[in-house]
Design an enzyme around this catalytic site. Structure first.
Site, PDB file in Angstrom:
ATOM      1  N   LYS A 123       0.041  11.551   5.711  1.00 14.35           N
ATOM      2  CA  LYS A 123       0.347  10.440   6.625  1.00 14.35           C
ATOM      3  C   LYS A 123       0.983   9.272   5.860  1.00 14.35           C
ATOM      4  O   LYS A 123       2.000   8.713   6.259  1.00 14.35           O
ATOM      5  CB  LYS A 123      -0.969  10.020   7.296  1.00 14.35           C
ATOM      6  CG  LYS A 123      -0.940   8.808   8.172  1.00 14.35           C
ATOM      7  CD  LYS A 123      -1.653   7.567   7.666  1.00 14.35           C
ATOM      8  CE  LYS A 123      -2.949   7.675   6.984  1.00 14.35           C
ATOM      9  NZ  LYS A 123      -3.517   6.424   6.505  1.00 14.35           N
ATOM     10  N   LYS A 136       0.838  -1.207   0.000  1.00 16.47           N
ATOM     11  CA  LYS A 136       0.000   0.000   0.000  1.00 16.47           C
ATOM     12  C   LYS A 136       0.877   1.264   0.000  1.00 16.47           C
ATOM     13  O   LYS A 136       0.561   2.252  -0.668  1.00 16.47           O
ATOM     14  CB  LYS A 136      -0.935  -0.022   1.217  1.00 16.47           C
ATOM     15  CG  LYS A 136      -1.757   1.236   1.404  1.00 16.47           C
ATOM     16  CD  LYS A 136      -2.763   1.495   0.288  1.00 16.47           C
ATOM     17  CE  LYS A 136      -3.491   2.816   0.519  1.00 16.47           C
ATOM     18  NZ  LYS A 136      -4.438   3.159  -0.537  1.00 16.47           N
TER      19      LYS A 136
HETATM   20  P1  NAD Z   1     -12.220   8.919   7.396  1.00 18.26           P
HETATM   21  O1  NAD Z   1     -11.505   9.891   8.255  1.00 18.26           O
HETATM   22  O2  NAD Z   1     -13.335   9.380   6.517  1.00 18.26           O
HETATM   23  O3  NAD Z   1     -12.794   7.689   8.284  1.00 18.26           O
HETATM   24  C1  NAD Z   1     -12.209   7.196   9.444  1.00 18.26           C
HETATM   25  C2  NAD Z   1     -13.297   7.066  10.496  1.00 18.26           C
HETATM   26  O4  NAD Z   1     -12.751   6.488  11.692  1.00 18.26           O
HETATM   27  C3  NAD Z   1     -13.897   8.412  10.886  1.00 18.26           C
HETATM   28  O5  NAD Z   1     -15.309   8.345  10.722  1.00 18.26           O
HETATM   29  C4  NAD Z   1     -13.499   8.583  12.361  1.00 18.26           C
HETATM   30  O6  NAD Z   1     -14.482   9.264  13.124  1.00 18.26           O
HETATM   31  C5  NAD Z   1     -13.375   7.141  12.791  1.00 18.26           C
HETATM   32  N1  NAD Z   1     -12.534   6.972  13.976  1.00 18.26           N
HETATM   33  C6  NAD Z   1     -11.290   7.462  14.206  1.00 18.26           C
HETATM   34  N2  NAD Z   1     -10.840   7.065  15.414  1.00 18.26           N
HETATM   35  C7  NAD Z   1     -11.833   6.298  15.953  1.00 18.26           C
HETATM   36  C8  NAD Z   1     -11.973   5.601  17.181  1.00 18.26           C
HETATM   37  N3  NAD Z   1     -11.011   5.621  18.105  1.00 18.26           N
HETATM   38  N4  NAD Z   1     -13.118   4.927  17.395  1.00 18.26           N
HETATM   39  C9  NAD Z   1     -14.102   4.917  16.469  1.00 18.26           C
HETATM   40  N5  NAD Z   1     -14.038   5.555  15.294  1.00 18.26           N
HETATM   41  C10 NAD Z   1     -12.911   6.249  15.044  1.00 18.26           C
HETATM   42  O7  NAD Z   1     -11.090   8.201   6.523  1.00 18.26           O
HETATM   43  P2  NAD Z   1     -11.269   7.298   5.213  1.00 18.26           P
HETATM   44  O8  NAD Z   1     -11.068   8.157   4.018  1.00 18.26           O
HETATM   45  O9  NAD Z   1     -12.494   6.436   5.345  1.00 18.26           O
HETATM   46  O10 NAD Z   1      -9.956   6.411   5.347  1.00 18.26           O
HETATM   47  C11 NAD Z   1      -9.841   5.323   6.268  1.00 18.26           C
HETATM   48  C12 NAD Z   1      -8.524   4.605   6.009  1.00 18.26           C
HETATM   49  O11 NAD Z   1      -8.519   4.118   4.655  1.00 18.26           O
HETATM   50  C13 NAD Z   1      -7.288   5.506   6.144  1.00 18.26           C
HETATM   51  O12 NAD Z   1      -6.218   4.782   6.696  1.00 18.26           O
HETATM   52  C14 NAD Z   1      -7.002   5.903   4.706  1.00 18.26           C
HETATM   53  O13 NAD Z   1      -5.625   6.229   4.526  1.00 18.26           O
HETATM   54  C15 NAD Z   1      -7.411   4.647   3.959  1.00 18.26           C
HETATM   55  N6  NAD Z   1      -7.842   4.840   2.564  1.00 18.26           N
HETATM   56  C16 NAD Z   1      -8.685   5.860   2.213  1.00 18.26           C
HETATM   57  C17 NAD Z   1      -9.055   6.001   0.870  1.00 18.26           C
HETATM   58  C18 NAD Z   1      -9.951   7.128   0.415  1.00 18.26           C
HETATM   59  O14 NAD Z   1     -10.045   7.351  -0.817  1.00 18.26           O
HETATM   60  N7  NAD Z   1     -10.623   7.848   1.280  1.00 18.26           N
HETATM   61  C19 NAD Z   1      -8.587   5.108  -0.083  1.00 18.26           C
HETATM   62  C20 NAD Z   1      -7.794   4.062   0.308  1.00 18.26           C
HETATM   63  C21 NAD Z   1      -7.402   3.934   1.647  1.00 18.26           C
END
Ligand code: NAD
Length: 291
Positions: A239, A171
């Site tokens: 990050k 990744k």
């Molecule tokens: P996001 O910030 O939209 O979602 C993360 C969620 O986790 C949030 O709703 C937050 O409130 C929740 N959260 C954080 N700490 C918490 C806790 N202690 N308890 C409960 N809930 C908690 O992020 P995202 O875009 O959905 O990304 C999630 C992961 O996937 C990240 O690691 C990101 O790098 C990866 N990712 C994102 C994408 C994208 O296009 N958005 C693509 C591939 C990978």
């Protein structure tokens, strides 16, 4: 039908958990804050009041959280996944985190009888909604095979790439290529625009040649329309580029363009654009060019 706990109902997690519900699984979802839990309940899932409540009785626990400290807190912390999961449960962390953290989580999980795989994804919000993510999986072969039927609900390409942590390393490589390509597309668009070339025609012909890419197809239309709502936030890509640079340093590998794009992403964030989609690298190029 599998009993699943899904922790982290954000941009990616909510549509992923919803796809598992639609595939007939019993999914208890948890996120901080009532609003996201309510959206999951509206989508047909069961909203849990805490990590422990979601995890109790689950056969599979999926986490989709922002960063390594979030996964450490939710999985290893008090009232976390390892305290609440039964022996034999399978933990599938789909967040993008440091490979070293993924290995530590797997080791500590094993001590409590929980099997763990790292399964970060690529494909963005649309891939999560469509269930077409590319999923890179690290872990023991038997555990990866146990996770595969659920991963195939979420993704179109599911590949076991090696032992614990190696999904995260793949990744990191993905994020290096994505950031670098977006930056070059942003530079090309800024150059074309400044030279007075019609951008839509230029993108169309670039897409048909060797410069064509999934990034050009999926990101250029938003850049031309100047739509920078995420998608994938600059904060998260910043990050990820930290993970890339740490990983390269650890391996003794020199990645000069990776270093440069990490700085450009950091600059965007420092200028207050961390909440925008990573295609906002275009704004950074424009600022550097005085446009
Ligand atoms: P996001 O910030 O939209 O979602 C993360 C969620 O986790 C949030 O709703 C937050 O409130 C929740 N959260 C954080 N700490 C918490 C806790 N202690 N308890 C409960 N809930 C908690 O992020 P995202 O875009 O959905 O990304 C999630 C992961 O996937 C990240 O690691 C990101 O790098 C990866 N990712 C994102 C994408 C994208 O296009 N958005 C693509 C591939 C990978």
């Amino acid at each position: 039908m599998t009993r699943i706990a899904f922790i982290g109902l954000g941009i990616m997690g909510l549509p992923m958990a919803t796809n598992l519900v639609r595939a007939g699984h019993e999914v208890a979802g948890y996120n901080r804050g009532e609003a996201k839990r309510a959206r999951f309940a509206d989508a047909g899932g069961t909203a849990a009041g805490s990590v422990a409540e979601a995890v109790r009785g689950a056969e599979v626990v999926i986490t989709m959280l922002p960063d390594s400290p979030d996964v450490e807190e939710v999985v290893l912390g008090p009232d976390g996944v390892l305290e609440s999961a039964g022996a034999g449960a399978l933990l599938v962390d789909m967040s993008t985190i440091a490979p070293a953290t993924a290995r530590t989580v797997a080791e500590l999980a094993a001590e409590t009888g929980v099997r763990a795989v790292d399964a970060p994804v690529s494909g963005g919000e649309q891939g999560a909604i469509d269930g077409t993510l590319s999923i890179m999986v690290g872990g023991e072969p038997a555990d990866v095979e146990a996770a595969r039927p659920l991963l195939e609900v979420l993704g179109g390409t599911v590949v076991h790439v090696g032992p614990s942590g190696s999904g995260q390393t793949v990744k990191a490589a993905n994020q290096l290529v994505v950031a670098g390509t977006i930056q070059l597309v942003a530079e090309a668009l800024t150059l074309l625009d400044a030279q007075g070339v019609e951008l839509r025609s230029a993108v169309e012909v670039l897409s048909g040649g060797l410069a064509g890419s999934a990034i050009l197809d999926r990101k250029a239309p938003g850049m031309l329309a100047r739509r920078f709502a995420p998608g994938f936030r600059v904060d998260l890509h910043h990050k990820d580029l930290g993970i890339v640079l740490d990983s390269a340093r650890e391996a003794g590998v020199v990645i000069p363009l990776g270093g440069a794009v990490a700085q450009l992403m950091a600059a965007l964030r420092a200028q207050g654009d961390g909440h925008l989609d990573h295609s906002a690298l275009l704004l950074g190029v424009e600022r550097l060019s005085g446009k």
